[in-house]
Design a protein around this motif. Structure first.
Motif, PDB file in Angstrom:
ATOM      1  N   LEU A 303       0.853  -1.195   0.000  1.00  0.00           N
ATOM      2  CA  LEU A 303       0.000   0.000   0.000  1.00  0.00           C
ATOM      3  C   LEU A 303       0.885   1.238   0.000  1.00  0.00           C
ATOM      4  CD1 LEU A 303      -2.748   1.463   0.347  1.00  0.00           C
ATOM      5  CD2 LEU A 303      -2.458   1.257   2.806  1.00  0.00           C
ATOM      6  N   ARG A 305       0.210   4.981  -0.007  1.00  0.00           N
ATOM      7  CA  ARG A 305      -0.926   5.912   0.157  1.00  0.00           C
ATOM      8  C   ARG A 305      -0.600   7.195  -0.604  1.00  0.00           C
ATOM      9  NH1 ARG A 305      -0.980   3.583   5.773  1.00  0.00           N
ATOM     10  NH2 ARG A 305      -3.136   3.023   6.271  1.00  0.00           N
ATOM     11  N   ARG A 341      -2.039   3.171  -4.370  1.00  0.00           N
ATOM     12  CA  ARG A 341      -3.467   3.456  -4.241  1.00  0.00           C
ATOM     13  C   ARG A 341      -3.769   4.822  -4.842  1.00  0.00           C
ATOM     14  NH1 ARG A 341      -5.947   3.338   1.674  1.00  0.00           N
ATOM     15  NH2 ARG A 341      -4.955   5.363   1.877  1.00  0.00           N
ATOM     16  N   ASP A 344      -6.845   8.859  -2.000  1.00  0.00           N
ATOM     17  CA  ASP A 344      -7.879   8.573  -0.995  1.00  0.00           C
ATOM     18  C   ASP A 344      -8.022   9.821  -0.128  1.00  0.00           C
ATOM     19  OD1 ASP A 344      -9.652   7.511   0.784  1.00  0.00           O
ATOM     20  OD2 ASP A 344      -8.286   6.080   1.689  1.00  0.00           O
ATOM     21  N   LYS A 349      -8.416  12.230   5.827  1.00  0.00           N
ATOM     22  CA  LYS A 349      -7.215  12.541   5.036  1.00  0.00           C
ATOM     23  C   LYS A 349      -7.431  13.843   4.283  1.00  0.00           C
ATOM     24  CE  LYS A 349      -6.403   7.660   4.474  1.00  0.00           C
ATOM     25  NZ  LYS A 349      -7.794   7.158   4.555  1.00  0.00           N
ATOM     26  N   MET A 440      -9.754  -1.770  -2.886  1.00  0.00           N
ATOM     27  CA  MET A 440      -9.711  -1.850  -1.426  1.00  0.00           C
ATOM     28  C   MET A 440     -11.075  -2.380  -1.009  1.00  0.00           C
ATOM     29  SD  MET A 440      -6.954  -0.348   0.135  1.00  0.00           S
ATOM     30  CE  MET A 440      -7.515   0.150   1.759  1.00  0.00           C
ATOM     31  N   GLU A 442     -13.086  -2.107   1.918  1.00  0.00           N
ATOM     32  CA  GLU A 442     -13.124  -1.380   3.191  1.00  0.00           C
ATOM     33  C   GLU A 442     -14.491  -0.768   3.452  1.00  0.00           C
ATOM     34  OE1 GLU A 442     -10.217   1.792   3.094  1.00  0.00           O
ATOM     35  OE2 GLU A 442     -10.653   2.278   1.012  1.00  0.00           O
ATOM     36  N   GLY A 463      -9.080  -3.291   3.648  1.00  0.00           N
ATOM     37  CA  GLY A 463      -8.699  -2.121   4.457  1.00  0.00           C
ATOM     38  C   GLY A 463      -9.489  -2.163   5.753  1.00  0.00           C
ATOM     39  N   THR A 464      -8.926  -2.821   6.751  1.00  0.00           N
ATOM     40  CA  THR A 464      -9.713  -3.021   7.976  1.00  0.00           C
ATOM     41  C   THR A 464      -9.917  -1.738   8.775  1.00  0.00           C
ATOM     42  OG1 THR A 464      -7.658  -3.798   8.943  1.00  0.00           O
ATOM     43  CG2 THR A 464      -9.281  -5.466   8.335  1.00  0.00           C
ATOM     44  N   ASP A 466     -10.903   1.159   7.781  1.00  0.00           N
ATOM     45  CA  ASP A 466     -12.210   1.705   7.415  1.00  0.00           C
ATOM     46  C   ASP A 466     -13.305   0.655   7.513  1.00  0.00           C
ATOM     47  OD1 ASP A 466     -12.056   4.497   6.858  1.00  0.00           O
ATOM     48  OD2 ASP A 466     -10.671   3.991   5.241  1.00  0.00           O
ATOM     49  N   CYS A 513      -4.361  -4.731   4.377  1.00  0.00           N
ATOM     50  CA  CYS A 513      -3.389  -3.645   4.581  1.00  0.00           C
ATOM     51  C   CYS A 513      -3.786  -2.685   5.698  1.00  0.00           C
ATOM     52  CB  CYS A 513      -3.162  -2.887   3.281  1.00  0.00           C
ATOM     53  SG  CYS A 513      -4.648  -2.081   2.671  1.00  0.00           S
ATOM     54  N   GLY A 514      -4.821  -3.001   6.474  1.00  0.00           N
ATOM     55  CA  GLY A 514      -5.174  -2.158   7.627  1.00  0.00           C
ATOM     56  C   GLY A 514      -4.236  -2.464   8.791  1.00  0.00           C
TER      57      GLY A 514
HETATM   58  C1  PEP Z   1      -7.737   0.968   5.717  1.00  0.00           C
HETATM   59  O1  PEP Z   1      -8.772   1.641   5.679  1.00  0.00           O
HETATM   60  O2  PEP Z   1      -7.629  -0.092   6.354  1.00  0.00           O
HETATM   61  C2  PEP Z   1      -6.521   1.416   5.016  1.00  0.00           C
HETATM   62  C3  PEP Z   1      -5.460   0.657   4.933  1.00  0.00           C
HETATM   63  O3  PEP Z   1      -6.518   2.640   4.483  1.00  0.00           O
HETATM   64  P1  PEP Z   1      -6.385   3.999   5.303  1.00  0.00           P
HETATM   65  O4  PEP Z   1      -5.950   3.666   6.692  1.00  0.00           O
HETATM   66  O5  PEP Z   1      -5.391   4.792   4.554  1.00  0.00           O
HETATM   67  O6  PEP Z   1      -7.767   4.541   5.232  1.00  0.00           O
END
Ligand code: PEP
Ligand code: MG
Length: 587
Positions: A303, A305, A341, A344, A349, A440, A442, A463-464, A466, A513-514
């Motif tokens: 990931l 970002r 990615r 986002d 963010k 993703m 999520e 994406g855990t 979210d 990837c969370g």
């Molecule tokens: C997620 O949501 O798990 C993620 C990896 O993305 P971000 O933390 O950047 O929202």
């Protein structure tokens, strides 16, 4: 009587040491009216202090080299910009001249005026930058009082035979962070800061145990008090008796040995006891983060970002600038996969260079963000896709689409990818036409209806962070509901399970990837759910590898099947603890 304070913990370290209380330079300052003939010398004194701080900052930038992560460099740069801002320095000079107040007083008044303006700002990221202005003011004040910043304070007082210090402060600047590392500081605790504050971001990138956002800290701790930080629990402990101290000393030694022992895992394969290979990838925010990821032996970037390239600036990065950033990462990764990615932005963010419409949404987390925003801003989206595709000419790029809720967004995103390819072809620019495009997972709808989505994606990344937020209706940035944010909720686990199963059935690569991916308490659970690709902060890779190498995946699958049937997070937690404990017991 022993006491405990709590805040937001960073990392999972344990540190015990003597408190080094960095008092705010803003306290107890002289406030005097100047005689007319004192104005010029006072201006000179102020300018000299500003120039000392200027030198300090540029000296730090020069000497730190590879030591600083991209975030540290960016924040140092930001502080240098603040120091040049006429709103701070020239306006203070005016106060000295016109109000005839001494330099410290003039600077403090100007700080108050600037702070009031920051308080009005809606964008939380920009509002937090008030802390950077305060840190610069503190530096100037220290310089006026003859102290040359933390480095000098430390050099004068921190002797090699001391057992190690824990820094206690209202807030800590990025420059101070680097000094902490160089001078045997074991960790730090601050009164300000939340999980998304720059202090927390930097602590994570430096890998020091820390607790931020501890209210009442400076009233509780005195210089030289022995304190303990347990960063995983976000706890700061003090007034410990001799027995407790010796227990923590023992735990600290175990923790330090453990960190050293991790290095041995760098050269070892990431493979379970029963021969199952697991890919361990790194999450990165900016190109410089790749070095530490490689150092920890990552199998690739799971990931990247990209929105971090858009933050902290007043204009958006051009296609060319993005191409340079993406291709630098791809080249350094030398053939290993790099999952980038698409933007986002929105909600937690904030990208102030982008306009999110005139009306501030009532629920930013549910508003136009991530892929929704990209599809509504086709020029921006296309330029980002072209930059990513051009980088694919140098290695293995995978394009990851954030916040996908169902097939229609993927279909539209893929059409845009095709459009980007057509325009690159027309310009004769190289790219890999087989670049994979994934989603993703999520948003709960994507996980629930994953079977309908798999036909439209080349890979999935769960994406855990979210997924938990949206499944449990918990704002991930709101500390008042943080205790309800639970990765072990059966609903979350079932969505993860279903996503992995569906992707496996469709023969699609699936990763996670969370933050769950880097939590070693959860590694066996995820292995048991069938996950074979984890992406996490680089500092966590070797810890997860060690758990993978000590696990037998076949037996975990059976145990996890039972955990999935449990109705309550507390039961899942105790079942998982038993499973982890059993895995550690010799047969
Ligand atoms: C997620 O949501 O798990 C993620 C990896 O993305 P971000 O933390 O950047 O929202
Ligand atoms: Mg997310």
């Amino acid at each position: 009587m022993a006491w405990t304070l709590s805040g937001v913990g960073i990392g999972d370290g344990l540190a015990m040491g003597k408190a080094w209380v960095l008092a705010s330079a803003r306290l107890d300052l002289p406030r005097r009216r100047l005689e007319p003939d004192q104005v010029e010398p006072e201006l000179k004194r102020f300018r000299e202090a500003v120039s000392i701080v200027n030198k300090e900052l540029s000296g730090l930038k020069e000497t730190m080299g590879q030591e600083a992560s991209a975030e540290v460099s960016a924040l140092l740069e930001l502080q240098a910009i603040i120091l040049r801002d006429p709103l701070l320095v020239a306006a203070t000079e005016q106060r000295i001249q016109h109000d005839r107040c001494n330099a410290e007083w003039g600077l403090l008044q100007q700080l108050e005026a600037v702070s009031a303006q920051f308080d009005e700002i809606e964008d939380p990221y920009l509002r937090e930058r008030k802390a950077d202005v305060q840190q610069i003011v503190d530096r100037i004040l220290r310089a006026m009082q003859g102290e040359v910043g933390l480095e000098e304070v430390v050099r004068k007082n921190n002797h090699e035979d001391d057992g190690g210090w824990i820094l206690i402060a209202k807030d800590i600047s990025p420059a101070d962070m680097l000094i902490l590392r160089r001078h045997r500081f074991l960790g730090f605790v601050t009164e300000t800061g939340s999980a998304t504050s720059h202090t927390a971001i930097l602590a994570r990138s430096l890998g020091l145990p820390a607790v931020v956002g501890v209210s009442g800290l400076l009233n509780q701790i005195a210089q030289n008090d022995i304190i303990v930080i347990k960063s995983k629990e976000g706890a700061v402990l003090g007034a410990l008796n001799a027995d407790d101290q010796s227990v923590y000393r023992g735990q600290q030694a175990v923790y330090a040995d453990d960190l050293k022992a991790l290095d041995d895992f760098k050269q070892l394969a990431s493979c379970s006891l029963d021969g199952v290979s697991v890919l361990l990838m790194a999450n990165i925010d900016l190109p410089n983060d790749v070095q530490i990821a490689l150092d920890r032996g990552c199998d690739g970037i799971g990931l990247f970002r990209s929105e971090f390239l858009f933050m902290n600036r007043s204009s958006i990065p051009s296609e060319e600038e993005q191409f340079q950033a993406y291709s630098a990462v791809v080249k350094t990764m030398a053939g290993r996969p790099v999952t980038i990615r698409t933007l986002d932005a929105g909600a937690d963010k904030e990208v102030s260079a982008l306009s999110f419409g005139h009306d501030k949404p009532a629920n930013p987390a549910l508003a136009s963000r991530a892929i929704r925003y990209s599809l509504q801003s086709p020029d921006l989206f296309l330029s980002q896709l072209r930059a990513m595709l051009r980088a694919s000419a140098f290695g293995q790029v995978k394009i990851l689409i954030p916040m996908v809720s169902g097939p229609s967004e993927m279909i539209s995103a893929r059409e845009m990818v095709q459009q980007a390819m057509t325009s690159l072809r027309a310009k004769g620019l190289a790219f890999n036409p087989k670049t994979s495009v994934g989603a993703m997972i999520e948003v709960p709808s994507a996980a629930i209806a994953i079977d309908g989505l798999v036909a439209h994606i080349d890979f999935a990344s769960i994406g855990t962070n979210d997924l938990i937020q949206y499944t449990l209706a918990i704002d991930r940035t709101d500390r008042s509901v943080a205790h309800l944010y639970n990765p072990l909720h059966p609903a979350v686990l079932r969505l993860i399970d279903q996503t992995i199963r569906s992707c496996n059935r469709a023969n699609l690569p699936v990763s996670l990837c969370g933050e769950m991916a880097g939590d070693t308490d959860l590694t066996r659970l995820l292995l048991g759910l069938g996950l074979r690709e984890f992406s996490m902060h680089a500092t966590e890779i070797l810890k997860v590898k060690r758990v993978v190498r000590g696990s037998s995946v076949a037996s975990l699958s059976r145990g996890v099947g039972r955990l999935l049937k449990l109705p309550d997070p507390a039961l899942v937690k105790s079942g998982l603890s038993a499973m982890n404990a059993k895995a550690l017991r010799p047969d």
